[in-house]
Structure formats: C-alpha cells, structure tokens
Design a protein around this motif. Structure first.
Motif, mmCIF file in Angstrom:
data_model
loop_
_atom_site.group_PDB
_atom_site.id
_atom_site.type_symbol
_atom_site.label_atom_id
_atom_site.label_comp_id
_atom_site.label_asym_id
_atom_site.label_seq_id
_atom_site.Cartn_x
_atom_site.Cartn_y
_atom_site.Cartn_z
ATOM 1 N N ALA A 154 0.816 -1.212 0.000
ATOM 2 C CA ALA A 154 0.000 0.000 0.000
ATOM 3 C C ALA A 154 0.849 1.262 0.000
ATOM 4 O O ALA A 154 0.501 2.274 -0.638
ATOM 5 N N SER A 155 1.971 1.242 0.701
ATOM 6 C CA SER A 155 2.811 2.445 0.808
ATOM 7 C C SER A 155 3.878 2.518 -0.275
ATOM 8 O O SER A 155 4.469 3.582 -0.489
ATOM 9 N N GLY A 156 4.151 1.400 -0.920
ATOM 10 C CA GLY A 156 5.221 1.376 -1.902
ATOM 11 C C GLY A 156 6.601 1.335 -1.281
ATOM 12 O O GLY A 156 7.604 1.490 -1.980
ATOM 13 N N ASP A 157 6.660 1.099 0.015
ATOM 14 C CA ASP A 157 7.926 1.064 0.747
ATOM 15 C C ASP A 157 8.083 -0.337 1.335
ATOM 16 O O ASP A 157 7.287 -0.764 2.179
ATOM 17 N N THR A 158 9.094 -1.075 0.882
ATOM 18 C CA THR A 158 9.271 -2.451 1.341
ATOM 19 C C THR A 158 9.599 -2.549 2.822
ATOM 20 O O THR A 158 9.447 -3.624 3.418
ATOM 21 N N SER A 159 10.044 -1.460 3.425
ATOM 22 C CA SER A 159 10.369 -1.476 4.847
ATOM 23 C C SER A 159 9.191 -1.074 5.729
ATOM 24 O O SER A 159 9.314 -1.061 6.953
ATOM 25 N N SER A 160 8.078 -0.745 5.099
ATOM 26 C CA SER A 160 6.903 -0.318 5.863
ATOM 27 C C SER A 160 6.288 -1.496 6.608
ATOM 28 O O SER A 160 6.229 -2.620 6.088
ATOM 29 N N VAL A 161 5.829 -1.246 7.819
ATOM 30 C CA VAL A 161 5.193 -2.282 8.634
ATOM 31 C C VAL A 161 3.856 -1.766 9.134
ATOM 32 O O VAL A 161 3.576 -0.568 9.106
ATOM 33 N N VAL A 162 3.043 -2.682 9.612
ATOM 34 C CA VAL A 162 1.713 -2.321 10.092
ATOM 35 C C VAL A 162 1.806 -1.766 11.508
ATOM 36 O O VAL A 162 2.689 -2.144 12.295
ATOM 37 N N HIS A 163 0.906 -0.843 11.824
ATOM 38 C CA HIS A 163 0.835 -0.266 13.166
ATOM 39 C C HIS A 163 -0.511 -0.621 13.789
ATOM 40 O O HIS A 163 -1.464 -0.967 13.099
ATOM 41 N N ALA A 164 -0.571 -0.499 15.098
ATOM 42 C CA ALA A 164 -1.809 -0.774 15.843
ATOM 43 C C ALA A 164 -2.363 -2.152 15.490
ATOM 44 O O ALA A 164 -3.543 -2.328 15.198
ATOM 45 N N PHE A 165 -1.471 -3.147 15.530
ATOM 46 C CA PHE A 165 -1.868 -4.515 15.180
ATOM 47 C C PHE A 165 -2.837 -5.076 16.213
ATOM 48 O O PHE A 165 -2.658 -4.916 17.411
ATOM 49 N N ASP A 166 -3.873 -5.753 15.722
ATOM 50 C CA ASP A 166 -4.852 -6.405 16.596
ATOM 51 C C ASP A 166 -5.392 -7.622 15.856
ATOM 52 O O ASP A 166 -5.288 -7.723 14.632
ATOM 53 N N HIS A 167 -5.970 -8.550 16.598
ATOM 54 C CA HIS A 167 -6.515 -9.752 15.967
ATOM 55 C C HIS A 167 -7.926 -10.008 16.481
ATOM 56 O O HIS A 167 -8.340 -9.500 17.533
#
Length: 214
Positions: free
Chosen positions: A131-144
């Motif tokens: 989505a960001s086009g940045d391979t180093s980008s990670v998800v925030h506020a992870f929940d399940h």
C-alpha cells in the motif's frame, strides 16, 4: 457424514456388552467431531483474523488480513483430516492405525498453526509495504479477532476424532461389505441350472459354464 454412516454397517447386536456400546458411542462422536471440526476450521480461515494501519502518504490506511492470508496450513490440514476421517473406514489393522494417527496429527497441526497465526503480523506487513510502496513499511496498531481461536477449536475437534480412532478404531466396522472380517472376498453363489429350462442353459453358456457338467 451421512454418506459415511450409511456406508458403515451396524455392529451385530448379539451379545452386545459395555465394550460394544462404548465402541458405537466413540464412532458417533468421532464422526460428528471430525466433520464439524473440519467445517469450523475451513470457515474460520475465510474470516478476518487481524487488522492494523499503515502510513500511506502521511495518513493512516486501514488494513486487514483473512486467515488464508496469514497461513494456509489450517485449511489444508482440515481437508486432509476430513479425507482421513473417511479413510479410517476403508482400511483395517495397521492401515487404520496409520490413518487414525494422520487424523490426530492434522487436528494438532491446525491448533498449532491457528495459535501461531493469531500473533503473526507478516501478512499485514506485506500489505502495508504494497500500500505504501515502501518495502520497509510495517503495520501499526496490530490487533486480531477471535477467528484464529475458532480455527483452533476446529482443530481440537479433529484431534479428538483422531484420538478416538486410535483408541477404539480397531473395533469399528469397515465401510465395504464385500469382505468378511478376515479380509477375504465372500464366495460368489453359482446359479442353479435347470436342464429343463432352455433359458437357464443359455445363461450358463454365456457365463462360460458347462450346464451338462453340474
């Protein structure tokens, strides 16, 4: 499950004791728990397991991942377990033990994969990078969600079916009725040829038999 129960002959009621009744109850429980567990596990893998946000152009972008995005193990093992549940009644002795063990291992594998998937954010990290086009980008506020645990329950039901098959499977009847208990084919009955009936003589000749040698 209806096809399986229809194909499995009922045990003889002659001299049925506590062991026979326990065998019949274990058979019913194994069929129900195995089929239900596979259905629950397959359903759970199609639901949303996790969610989070990614930073896209300075804004928070919501992301979510289904169970099949997180791991394909529960769905694959649910199919294997369902096939093993049916195969239990098609084999005997060592083959039945091996298939029962496969059924139990399939359930245990689903439980382990589902519990590990509940805390796995790799699928969302991949979506965040896309989505960001940045391979180093990670998800925030992870929940399940609770669906990984629902899948684990399905695996537990399959595991229960496998354990019952390991404990009581040797007493369960086999699917095919063409064979005796020792596995030998039942002898075919030879039709009686009436020499006074020409149609019987012709049928015997068609079968390759000598009607005059009876």
């Amino acid at each position: 499950m209806d096809l399986v129960t229809a194909a499995v002959p009922h045990p003889r009621s002659e001299g049925e004791g506590p062991a026979a009744r326990a065998s019949r109850r274990s058979l019913a429980v194994a069929l129900l728990s195995g089929a239900l567990g596979a259905a629950v596990a397959l359903l759970a893998t199609r639901q949303r397991w996790s969610m989070g946000t990614a930073t896209v152009a300075g804004d928070a972008f919501p992301l979510s991942a289904k169970g099949s995005d997180v791991t394909g193990v529960p769905a694959a093992l649910a199919i294997v377990g369902l096939a093993a549940l049916v195969a239990v009644f098609a084999v005997r002795r060592a083959g039945r033990f091996a298939v029962s063990a496969l059924l139990a291992l399939s359930g245990a594998g689903i439980v382990a994969a589902a519990l590990l998937g509940a805390t796995d954010s790799s699928a969302l990290d991949d979506k965040a990078a896309q989505a960001s086009g940045d391979t180093s980008s990670v998800v925030h506020a992870f929940d399940h969600t609770a669906w990984p645990y629902v899948a684990a329950v399905g695996g537990g039901l399959i595991l229960l079916a496998g354990l019952l098959a390991l404990l009581y499977g040797r007493r369960w009847p086999a699917m095919s009725g063409r064979y005796e208990r020792n596995g030998a084919p039942r002898p075919r009955r030879t039709p009686v040829v009436d020499p006074d009936r020409p149609e019987d003589i012709w049928k015997a000749l068609d079968r390759g038999e000598d009607p005059t040698g009876a």
